[in-house]
Design a protein around this motif. Structure first.
Motif, PDB file in Angstrom:
ATOM      1  N   HIS A  89       0.826  -1.209   0.000  1.00 49.68           N
ATOM      2  CA  HIS A  89       0.000   0.000   0.000  1.00 49.68           C
ATOM      3  C   HIS A  89       0.865   1.266   0.000  1.00 49.68           C
ATOM      4  CE1 HIS A  89      -3.191   2.829   1.004  1.00 49.68           C
ATOM      5  NE2 HIS A  89      -2.484   3.215   2.048  1.00 49.68           N
ATOM      6  N   LEU A  90       1.916   1.274   0.802  1.00 50.78           N
ATOM      7  CA  LEU A  90       2.782   2.446   0.898  1.00 50.78           C
ATOM      8  C   LEU A  90       3.462   2.760  -0.429  1.00 50.78           C
ATOM      9  CD1 LEU A  90       4.516   1.859   4.360  1.00 50.78           C
ATOM     10  CD2 LEU A  90       2.787   3.581   3.809  1.00 50.78           C
ATOM     11  N   LEU A 214      13.083  -9.715  -3.096  1.00 51.07           N
ATOM     12  CA  LEU A 214      12.402  -8.492  -3.530  1.00 51.07           C
ATOM     13  C   LEU A 214      12.622  -8.242  -5.022  1.00 51.07           C
ATOM     14  CD1 LEU A 214      13.447  -6.310  -0.466  1.00 51.07           C
ATOM     15  CD2 LEU A 214      11.083  -6.862  -1.062  1.00 51.07           C
ATOM     16  N   GLY A 215      13.854  -8.447  -5.473  1.00 52.18           N
ATOM     17  CA  GLY A 215      14.173  -8.210  -6.885  1.00 52.18           C
ATOM     18  C   GLY A 215      13.487  -9.188  -7.815  1.00 52.18           C
ATOM     19  N   VAL A 216      13.545 -10.474  -7.465  1.00 54.41           N
ATOM     20  CA  VAL A 216      12.883 -11.499  -8.278  1.00 54.41           C
ATOM     21  C   VAL A 216      11.377 -11.272  -8.298  1.00 54.41           C
ATOM     22  CG1 VAL A 216      12.268 -13.953  -8.307  1.00 54.41           C
ATOM     23  CG2 VAL A 216      14.656 -13.269  -8.055  1.00 54.41           C
ATOM     24  N   GLY A 217      10.833 -10.913  -7.127  1.00 55.64           N
ATOM     25  CA  GLY A 217       9.394 -10.699  -7.028  1.00 55.64           C
ATOM     26  C   GLY A 217       8.902  -9.583  -7.920  1.00 55.64           C
ATOM     27  N   TYR A 218       9.768  -8.610  -8.200  1.00 56.29           N
ATOM     28  CA  TYR A 218       9.387  -7.512  -9.097  1.00 56.29           C
ATOM     29  C   TYR A 218       9.781  -7.789 -10.551  1.00 56.29           C
ATOM     30  CZ  TYR A 218       9.061  -2.861 -11.162  1.00 56.29           C
ATOM     31  OH  TYR A 218       8.731  -1.801 -11.977  1.00 56.29           O
ATOM     32  N   ALA A 219      11.016  -8.251 -10.769  1.00 57.77           N
ATOM     33  CA  ALA A 219      11.544  -8.381 -12.127  1.00 57.77           C
ATOM     34  C   ALA A 219      10.861  -9.478 -12.940  1.00 57.77           C
ATOM     35  CB  ALA A 219      13.055  -8.630 -12.074  1.00 57.77           C
ATOM     36  N   VAL A 220      10.632 -10.636 -12.321  1.00 54.77           N
ATOM     37  CA  VAL A 220      10.044 -11.747 -13.081  1.00 54.77           C
ATOM     38  C   VAL A 220       8.638 -11.414 -13.579  1.00 54.77           C
ATOM     39  CG1 VAL A 220       9.295 -14.159 -12.964  1.00 54.77           C
ATOM     40  CG2 VAL A 220      11.495 -13.483 -11.975  1.00 54.77           C
ATOM     41  N   PRO A 221       7.731 -10.892 -12.740  1.00 59.53           N
ATOM     42  CA  PRO A 221       6.422 -10.498 -13.269  1.00 59.53           C
ATOM     43  C   PRO A 221       6.528  -9.451 -14.382  1.00 59.53           C
ATOM     44  CG  PRO A 221       6.321 -10.626 -10.891  1.00 59.53           C
ATOM     45  CD  PRO A 221       7.759 -10.765 -11.261  1.00 59.53           C
ATOM     46  N   ARG A 222       7.434  -8.488 -14.241  1.00 61.19           N
ATOM     47  CA  ARG A 222       7.591  -7.472 -15.287  1.00 61.19           C
ATOM     48  C   ARG A 222       8.067  -8.101 -16.590  1.00 61.19           C
ATOM     49  NH1 ARG A 222       5.329  -3.852 -16.260  1.00 61.19           N
ATOM     50  NH2 ARG A 222       6.835  -2.230 -16.747  1.00 61.19           N
ATOM     51  N   MET A 223       8.943  -9.103 -16.500  1.00 58.82           N
ATOM     52  CA  MET A 223       9.417  -9.804 -17.698  1.00 58.82           C
ATOM     53  C   MET A 223       8.279 -10.469 -18.448  1.00 58.82           C
ATOM     54  SD  MET A 223      12.914 -11.603 -16.240  1.00 58.82           S
ATOM     55  CE  MET A 223      12.836 -12.825 -17.550  1.00 58.82           C
ATOM     56  N   PHE A 224       7.243 -10.875 -17.715  1.00 53.25           N
ATOM     57  CA  PHE A 224       6.094 -11.543 -18.331  1.00 53.25           C
ATOM     58  C   PHE A 224       4.939 -10.578 -18.605  1.00 53.25           C
ATOM     59  CE2 PHE A 224       8.371 -15.177 -16.641  1.00 53.25           C
ATOM     60  CZ  PHE A 224       8.144 -16.161 -17.616  1.00 53.25           C
ATOM     61  N   ALA A 231       3.350  -6.007  -9.949  1.00 57.23           N
ATOM     62  CA  ALA A 231       4.732  -6.448  -9.735  1.00 57.23           C
ATOM     63  C   ALA A 231       5.237  -5.998  -8.363  1.00 57.23           C
ATOM     64  CB  ALA A 231       5.637  -5.908 -10.836  1.00 57.23           C
ATOM     65  N   ILE A 232       4.867  -4.790  -7.947  1.00 60.18           N
ATOM     66  CA  ILE A 232       5.238  -4.315  -6.606  1.00 60.18           C
ATOM     67  C   ILE A 232       4.589  -5.186  -5.541  1.00 60.18           C
ATOM     68  CG2 ILE A 232       4.916  -2.417  -4.963  1.00 60.18           C
ATOM     69  CD1 ILE A 232       5.277  -0.500  -7.324  1.00 60.18           C
ATOM     70  N   ALA A 233       3.320  -5.524  -5.738  1.00 63.27           N
ATOM     71  CA  ALA A 233       2.629  -6.408  -4.795  1.00 63.27           C
ATOM     72  C   ALA A 233       3.357  -7.743  -4.694  1.00 63.27           C
ATOM     73  CB  ALA A 233       1.180  -6.621  -5.239  1.00 63.27           C
ATOM     74  N   SER A 234       3.754  -8.276  -5.836  1.00 60.36           N
ATOM     75  CA  SER A 234       4.485  -9.545  -5.864  1.00 60.36           C
ATOM     76  C   SER A 234       5.820  -9.417  -5.142  1.00 60.36           C
ATOM     77  CB  SER A 234       4.715  -9.982  -7.316  1.00 60.36           C
ATOM     78  OG  SER A 234       5.563 -11.106  -7.389  1.00 60.36           O
ATOM     79  N   SER A 235       6.526  -8.313  -5.370  1.00 61.67           N
ATOM     80  CA  SER A 235       7.823  -8.095  -4.735  1.00 61.67           C
ATOM     81  C   SER A 235       7.702  -8.084  -3.216  1.00 61.67           C
ATOM     82  CB  SER A 235       8.420  -6.771  -5.224  1.00 61.67           C
ATOM     83  OG  SER A 235       9.610  -6.468  -4.533  1.00 61.67           O
ATOM     84  N   MET A 236       6.716  -7.350  -2.713  1.00 61.60           N
ATOM     85  CA  MET A 236       6.548  -7.254  -1.265  1.00 61.60           C
ATOM     86  C   MET A 236       6.088  -8.580  -0.662  1.00 61.60           C
ATOM     87  SD  MET A 236       7.653  -4.369  -0.560  1.00 61.60           S
ATOM     88  CE  MET A 236       8.204  -3.010  -1.597  1.00 61.60           C
ATOM     89  N   GLU A 237       5.226  -9.272  -1.382  1.00 63.16           N
ATOM     90  CA  GLU A 237       4.734 -10.563  -0.886  1.00 63.16           C
ATOM     91  C   GLU A 237       5.863 -11.582  -0.796  1.00 63.16           C
ATOM     92  OE1 GLU A 237       1.806 -12.771   0.793  1.00 63.16           O
ATOM     93  OE2 GLU A 237       1.540 -10.742  -0.007  1.00 63.16           O
ATOM     94  N   LEU A 273      15.095  -3.106   4.189  1.00 64.65           N
ATOM     95  CA  LEU A 273      15.418  -3.472   2.823  1.00 64.65           C
ATOM     96  C   LEU A 273      14.191  -3.386   1.916  1.00 64.65           C
ATOM     97  CD1 LEU A 273      17.844  -6.507   3.355  1.00 64.65           C
ATOM     98  CD2 LEU A 273      18.416  -4.152   2.710  1.00 64.65           C
ATOM     99  N   ALA A 274      13.028  -3.803   2.428  1.00 63.85           N
ATOM    100  CA  ALA A 274      11.787  -3.697   1.644  1.00 63.85           C
ATOM    101  C   ALA A 274      11.429  -2.234   1.412  1.00 63.85           C
ATOM    102  CB  ALA A 274      10.651  -4.421   2.355  1.00 63.85           C
ATOM    103  N   ALA A 275      11.631  -1.399   2.429  1.00 59.32           N
ATOM    104  CA  ALA A 275      11.357   0.037   2.284  1.00 59.32           C
ATOM    105  C   ALA A 275      12.274   0.650   1.223  1.00 59.32           C
ATOM    106  CB  ALA A 275      11.527   0.740   3.623  1.00 59.32           C
ATOM    107  N   GLY A 276      13.537   0.279   1.262  1.00 61.63           N
ATOM    108  CA  GLY A 276      14.477   0.791   0.264  1.00 61.63           C
ATOM    109  C   GLY A 276      14.123   0.328  -1.142  1.00 61.63           C
ATOM    110  N   ALA A 277      13.744  -0.948  -1.268  1.00 66.07           N
ATOM    111  CA  ALA A 277      13.368  -1.472  -2.580  1.00 66.07           C
ATOM    112  C   ALA A 277      12.109  -0.782  -3.096  1.00 66.07           C
ATOM    113  CB  ALA A 277      13.147  -2.982  -2.484  1.00 66.07           C
ATOM    114  N   GLY A 278      11.131  -0.579  -2.223  1.00 67.58           N
ATOM    115  CA  GLY A 278       9.902   0.095  -2.629  1.00 67.58           C
ATOM    116  C   GLY A 278      10.170   1.521  -3.079  1.00 67.58           C
ATOM    117  N   PHE A 279      11.020   2.229  -2.360  1.00 70.40           N
ATOM    118  CA  PHE A 279      11.374   3.604  -2.722  1.00 70.40           C
ATOM    119  C   PHE A 279      12.057   3.631  -4.086  1.00 70.40           C
ATOM    120  CE2 PHE A 279      14.381   7.136  -2.813  1.00 70.40           C
ATOM    121  CZ  PHE A 279      13.564   8.211  -2.480  1.00 70.40           C
ATOM    122  N   LEU A 280      12.986   2.691  -4.303  1.00 73.47           N
ATOM    123  CA  LEU A 280      13.720   2.643  -5.571  1.00 73.47           C
ATOM    124  C   LEU A 280      12.787   2.340  -6.734  1.00 73.47           C
ATOM    125  CD1 LEU A 280      16.463   2.709  -7.026  1.00 73.47           C
ATOM    126  CD2 LEU A 280      16.689   0.259  -6.527  1.00 73.47           C
TER     127      LEU A 280
END
Length: 292
Positions: A89-90, A214-224, A231-237, A273-280
């Protein structure tokens, strides 16, 4: 760690957390899989297949102590935590997808978690594994009881009184954070003589595993072709694990504080680390950065 805490306190605390999860769920959250099958399938594939493979590679690469290696695999097999919804959500993620993934993965984990943990115990063969260290059928039933029964009860209470479920949402989230902190402190105290050695061994692995999750959770969905918000939801989950569940299984069911160390260290590292990834991520996406 005190036996009353391990045998009674931890399962009760985890049960309250899972009950709180149930208060936030509806049957529609499970049915939503049919509405977004691609996003759900890719995220679950990352969670159930890629994460254990990444964890296995890291513990082999860093040649971890066998008990710590099993602890990392136990952590990798644990589903996402409810805090992932807040972080999603953030950072403008699809919170509905988070809820669905948490719901589905919590059910699947009843099967996959014992399978992965027992595989790790058999492969790494820690010295304390004298034939009794493992998730046998009765312990799998205990996992089922502490994971799913409170969730079902929470969902039932929500059906009976949505207003109560909404009122309890914030207190349960705060309580979950407090419980996680107490569990981590208890684990550290119980292993205080070895904690510096353990952190030296596991700190880098835990940080790398979190960042890769966090990276895989975002990058893999974006690749597809999955959109940014999902993708952000997937990364955080995928990056924010249910550390309390991993610690409870390690300490209460497997009776090993050492196995809980990776989850305890991860529980401390995953939030910044999740906060930093979300900000990035939000700054990398013009649409999300503008929305923020």
């Amino acid at each position: 760690m005190d036996s009353a805490l391990t045998t009674i306190g931890l399962p009760i605390a985890l049960g309250i957390i899972m009950f709180g999860l149930g208060l936030s769920l509806t049957v529609g959250d499970f049915a939503r899989v049919a509405k977004a099958p691609k996003a759900v399938s890719i995220a679950l594939g990352c969670q159930l297949i890629l994460l254990p493979a990444i964890a296995f590679g890291l513990v082999k690469l860093f040649d971890l102590d066998p008990l710590l290696a099993v602890g990392v695999m136990l952590l990798a097999a644990s589903p996402g935590g409810t805090t992932a919804n807040l972080f999603s959500h953030l950072f403008k993620g699809d919170v509905a997808l988070n809820v669905t993934l948490t719901a589905v993965n919590s059910v699947i984990a009843v099967i996959t978690l014992p399978v992965i943990t027992n595989f790790a115990l058999g492969h790494f063969n820690p010295p304390d594994a004298d034939g009794t260290l493992g998730l046998q059928f009765t312990k799998v039933l205990q996992v089922f009881a502490i994971v799913l029964i409170p969730v079902v009860l929470g969902m039932w209470v929500r059906v009976q009184s949505q207003s109560f479920a909404h009122r309890m949402d914030k207190p349960v989230r705060i309580g979950s954070a407090v419980v996680l902190a107490l569990v981590i402190v208890g684990t550290v105290i119980s292993e205080r003589e070895n904690i510096l050695d353990y952190i030296a061994q596991i700190g880098i692995v835990a940080a790398l595993f979190c960042l890769l999750s966090l990276g895989v959770g975002y990058a893999v969905p974006r690749m597809f072709g999955i959109g940014d918000r999902q993708a952000i939801a997937s990364s955080m989950e995928i990056g924010i694990h249910n550390s309390t569940l991993a610690i409870t299984i390690a300490v209460s069911l497997l009776h090993s504080s050492e196995l809980a160390i990776p989850a305890a260290v991860y529980g401390v590292l995953m939030f910044p680390l999740a906060a930093g990834a979300g900000f990035l991520i939000t700054r990398m996406s013009p649409k999300l950065a503008y929305a923020a």
